[in-house]
Enzyme design. Structure first.
Site, PDB file in Angstrom:
ATOM      1  N   ASP A  99     -31.066  -8.635   8.158  1.00 40.47           N
ATOM      2  CA  ASP A  99     -31.312  -8.418   9.738  1.00 40.47           C
ATOM      3  C   ASP A  99     -32.119  -9.409  10.396  1.00 40.47           C
ATOM      4  OD1 ASP A  99     -33.915  -7.919   8.782  1.00 40.47           O
ATOM      5  OD2 ASP A  99     -33.597  -5.676   9.129  1.00 40.47           O
ATOM      6  N   GLU A 121     -26.485  -5.644   2.271  1.00 39.20           N
ATOM      7  CA  GLU A 121     -27.274  -4.879   2.994  1.00 39.20           C
ATOM      8  C   GLU A 121     -26.880  -4.332   4.323  1.00 39.20           C
ATOM      9  OE1 GLU A 121     -31.848  -5.248   4.374  1.00 39.20           O
ATOM     10  OE2 GLU A 121     -32.031  -4.753   2.447  1.00 39.20           O
ATOM     11  N   GLU A 135     -34.740  -6.839  14.914  1.00 38.07           N
ATOM     12  CA  GLU A 135     -33.832  -6.629  13.883  1.00 38.07           C
ATOM     13  C   GLU A 135     -32.698  -5.532  14.015  1.00 38.07           C
ATOM     14  OE1 GLU A 135     -37.087  -6.693  13.554  1.00 38.07           O
ATOM     15  OE2 GLU A 135     -37.734  -8.258  12.176  1.00 38.07           O
ATOM     16  N   HIS A 213     -46.361  -7.328   9.421  1.00 36.42           N
ATOM     17  CA  HIS A 213     -45.861  -8.380  10.078  1.00 36.42           C
ATOM     18  C   HIS A 213     -45.012  -7.977  11.241  1.00 36.42           C
ATOM     19  CE1 HIS A 213     -42.653  -7.831   7.394  1.00 36.42           C
ATOM     20  NE2 HIS A 213     -41.943  -8.189   8.124  1.00 36.42           N
ATOM     21  N   ARG A 215     -43.043  -7.676  14.597  1.00 35.48           N
ATOM     22  CA  ARG A 215     -43.264  -8.075  15.817  1.00 35.48           C
ATOM     23  C   ARG A 215     -43.577  -6.911  16.924  1.00 35.48           C
ATOM     24  NH1 ARG A 215     -41.329 -13.569  17.067  1.00 35.48           N
ATOM     25  NH2 ARG A 215     -40.514 -14.306  15.117  1.00 35.48           N
ATOM     26  N   HIS A 246     -49.464 -12.156   6.082  1.00 37.13           N
ATOM     27  CA  HIS A 246     -48.328 -13.040   6.541  1.00 37.13           C
ATOM     28  C   HIS A 246     -48.878 -14.207   7.236  1.00 37.13           C
ATOM     29  CE1 HIS A 246     -44.449 -13.981   8.669  1.00 37.13           C
ATOM     30  NE2 HIS A 246     -43.827 -12.850   7.986  1.00 37.13           N
TER      31      HIS A 246
END
Ligand code: UD1
Ligand code: UDP
Length: 376
Positions: A99, A121, A135, A213, A215, A246
């Protein structure tokens, strides 16, 4: 029948981990497939850690990452770069996973060039376009375009069917993340002495492993996540908190500012996959907002607290391994404390069977690719 020319495209750490078993499976069938591995390089160091471990040789590397890249800038570079690659190599199909921006851009360019797309996936959904962001939108775009949807679970397949995707194109394969994990975990258990030496500072203390991590958590959400960890580290001085941070600057900043001085919080560089597998195995609890880690941890019987309000991976939550704690300080501190303090509560989060796969997903995916009508 001529060979199927398949181009496998990926660009970030999790895609590389989940595509590695597919790459291996394709390469093990040279009589049936011509395999082209194309990296967008959406990630740089974090991608290379994975390709090195799985010994993946890229045929093409677009090296697209730029520091603190914007979604639009990265998308534009991916579309332009990938379109040129498709023009040059003219594959029979494109295979992409998950994604990310790389997947969404791969899907669009495959669509523009009328090349069938295989989505590994497929069908994960939260139903909320803003979480995970961006995503959820990326995977929907890919879902509209794919000619073959490899859904990890019955639930993800059902999501696609409810969106009126042609049922003949939807197959439950399991998630390749389990193929990769089963391959890696025995090797890293065999390397236990080496990893224990590297992490000698953990002594025999219990350890909480942390990653973050997303967003949509940047800003206040991330500050609260870090503040929760700071409070926990004070409340539990004999528990060690290991946090491979990250490389995104929006993550590095608050993490180092808020946690840099806590003596039992170990801020380390993103761990190469084998090291991270060992860390998961060594941990008592995992506190994360990662998608892939939610899928891996149940195999290792680790309780997972997910710092999100929603998940596209409800199977492990229903089974009891995963609990959503969002980014509120009160909830994170409360739930980590409950698991550290109460063995009964802890045992409830350890489940017998991983709902995401059996280690044979890549084989099923490649079998399906070779059975398609667009296979010449
Ligand atoms: C991306 C994916 C996300 C996935 C995550 C896995 C998108 C929109 N986001 O998020 O779905 O969960 O990867 O980790 O596709 N950076 C480096 N070196 C690296 C990797 C990243 O320095 O090896 C830094 C760079 O400054 C880069 C920034 O991190 O610009 C952000 O990278 P990006 O891929 O855009 O977003 P992620 O947050 O990593
Ligand atoms: N991972 C890793 N090193 C780390 C953190 C995670 O190798 O320091 C692995 C982890 O085992 C999982 C994948 O990276 O397979 C998850 O990636 P990430 O959390 O970056 O992305 P997401 O799964 O949320 O898209």
């Amino acid at each position: 029948m001529s060979k199927l020319k398949a181009m496998l495209i990926f660009g970030t750490r999790p895609e590389a981990i989940k595509m590695a078993p597919v790459v291996k499976e394709c390469l093990s069938r040279p009589d049936e497939l011509e395999t082209i591995v194309c990296l967008t390089g959406q990630h740089r160091e974090m991608l290379q850690q994975v390709t090195d471990y799985f010994d993946i040789q890229a045929d093409i590397d677009l090296k697209l990452m730029s520091p603190n890249q914007t979604l639009a800038g990265l998308t534009a570079r991916c579309i332009q770069g990938l379109d040129e690659v498709l023009e040059q190599h003219k594959p029979d199909c494109v295979v992409a996973q998950g994604d990310t921006t790389t997947v969404m851009a791969s899907s669009l360019v495959a669509f523009y060039r009328r090349i069938p797309l295989v989505h590994v996936e497929a069908g994960l959904r939260t139903g909320n376009m803003l979480a995970p962001w961006p995503e959820e939108m990326n995977r929907r775009v890919t879902g509209l375009i794919a000619s073959l949807h490899c859904a990890p679970t019955e639930r993800s397949a059902a999501n696609l069917l409810s969106e009126r995707v042609d049922p003949d194109t939807v197959h439950v394969t399991g998630n390749t993340v389990i193929d990769a994990l089963l391959w890696a975990v025995d090797r890293e258990r065999a390397n236990d002495v080496q990893w224990r030496e590297k992490y000698a500072s953990l002594r025999d203390h219990r350890m909480v492993l942390i990653t973050g991590h997303r967003r949509e958590n940047f800003g206040q959400g991330f500050n609260d996540i870090c503040e929760s960890i700071r409070q926990l580290s004070e409340r539990y001085p004999r528990v060690e908190f290991v946090y491979p941070v990250h490389l995104n600057p929006n993550v590095q900043g608050p993490v180092h500012d808020i946690l840099g001085k806590c003596t039992n919080v170990h801020l380390v560089a993103p761990a190469p996959y084998p090291e991270f597998v060992w860390l998961m195995d060594r941990s008592a609890i995992i506190l994360t907002d990662s998608g892939g880690v939610q899928e891996e941890a149940p195999t290792l019987k680790k309780p997972i607290l997910v710092m999100r309000e929603t998940t596209e991976r409800p199977e492990a939550m229903d089974a009891g391994a995963v609990e959503l704690v969002g980014t509120s300080i009160e909830r994170i501190v409360g739930r980590v404390s409950a698991l550290l303090d109460d063995p009964v509560e802890y045992a409830h989060h350890q489940i017998e069977k991983n709902p995401y796969g059996d280690g044979l997903a890549a084989q099923r995916i490649v079998d399906l690719m070779l059975k398609q009508e667009w296979q010449k």
